[in-house]
Structure formats: structure tokens, C-alpha cells
Design a protein around this motif. Structure first.
Motif, mmCIF file in Angstrom:
data_model
loop_
_atom_site.group_PDB
_atom_site.id
_atom_site.type_symbol
_atom_site.label_atom_id
_atom_site.label_comp_id
_atom_site.label_asym_id
_atom_site.label_seq_id
_atom_site.Cartn_x
_atom_site.Cartn_y
_atom_site.Cartn_z
ATOM 1 N N ILE A 42 56.506 -9.791 -13.984
ATOM 2 C CA ILE A 42 57.840 -10.301 -14.020
ATOM 3 C C ILE A 42 58.697 -9.625 -14.592
ATOM 4 O O ILE A 42 60.084 -9.070 -13.996
ATOM 5 N N PRO A 43 58.708 -8.386 -15.691
ATOM 6 C CA PRO A 43 59.578 -7.496 -15.879
ATOM 7 C C PRO A 43 59.745 -6.458 -14.686
ATOM 8 O O PRO A 43 60.875 -5.955 -14.513
ATOM 9 N N ILE A 44 58.814 -6.137 -13.917
ATOM 10 C CA ILE A 44 58.867 -5.070 -12.852
ATOM 11 C C ILE A 44 60.047 -5.883 -11.952
ATOM 12 O O ILE A 44 60.766 -5.285 -11.235
ATOM 13 N N ALA A 45 59.739 -7.305 -11.728
ATOM 14 C CA ALA A 45 60.618 -7.963 -10.617
ATOM 15 C C ALA A 45 61.950 -8.096 -11.259
ATOM 16 O O ALA A 45 63.065 -7.942 -10.490
ATOM 17 N N LEU A 46 62.221 -8.210 -12.446
ATOM 18 C CA LEU A 46 63.395 -8.325 -12.830
ATOM 19 C C LEU A 46 64.355 -7.023 -12.802
ATOM 20 O O LEU A 46 65.420 -6.984 -12.586
ATOM 21 N N ALA A 47 63.339 -5.909 -13.214
ATOM 22 C CA ALA A 47 64.074 -4.579 -13.157
ATOM 23 C C ALA A 47 64.578 -4.111 -11.642
ATOM 24 O O ALA A 47 65.729 -3.698 -11.405
ATOM 25 N N ALA A 48 63.781 -4.627 -10.924
ATOM 26 C CA ALA A 48 63.969 -4.218 -9.516
ATOM 27 C C ALA A 48 65.077 -5.077 -8.815
ATOM 28 O O ALA A 48 66.051 -4.622 -8.237
#
Length: 69
Positions: A42-48
């Protein structure tokens, strides 16, 4: 009234889970089965997605796209 409260789980199950989690040598936020989704994906998806939107905004501003008249 001296009723004893019924525990959510039997003590044996709790001790078994404690032993399981104490035997794993990972970070504490990655010990559960679904923790990789909540702590990593989830954090990687939000950052991307935020980097994509920032990049698109900079591109649009530099080319004058989407201006209101």
C-alpha cells in the motif's frame, strides 16, 4: 456477582501463537500473513501514484495544458 469473564481464545491457542511469532526473526511489522500488503504494497502504491500525479502536473504546467481561460 463473581462471574469470570470468558476469554476470547483458549490459553493453549494463545501460547501457541506467541511461540510462533517469537520464533520468527523478521521485523515486528511483517510478522503476520497479511502484513506485507499493509506495510509494503500500500505505501509503495501510494508513493507511485503520487509521483505519477506530480510528474503529470509538472508536465502539464510546463506545456500549458489544461489552463482555464
Amino acid at each position: 456477582m463473581s462471574e469470570t469473564e470468558v476469554p476470547f481464545r483458549p490459553r493453549e491457542k494463545l501460547l501457541e501463537k506467541q511461540k510462533h511469532f517469537q520464533s520468527i526473526h523478521k521485523h515486528t511489522y511483517l510478522k503476520g500473513p497479511m502484513d506485507k500488503i499493509t506495510s509494503v504494497a500500500i505505501p509503495i502504491a501510494l508513493a507511485a501514484s503520487s509521483l505519477y500525479l506530480i510528474g503529470r502536473g509538472i508536465y502539464n504546467m510546463s506545456h500549458g495544458i489544461g489552463k482555464k481561460e
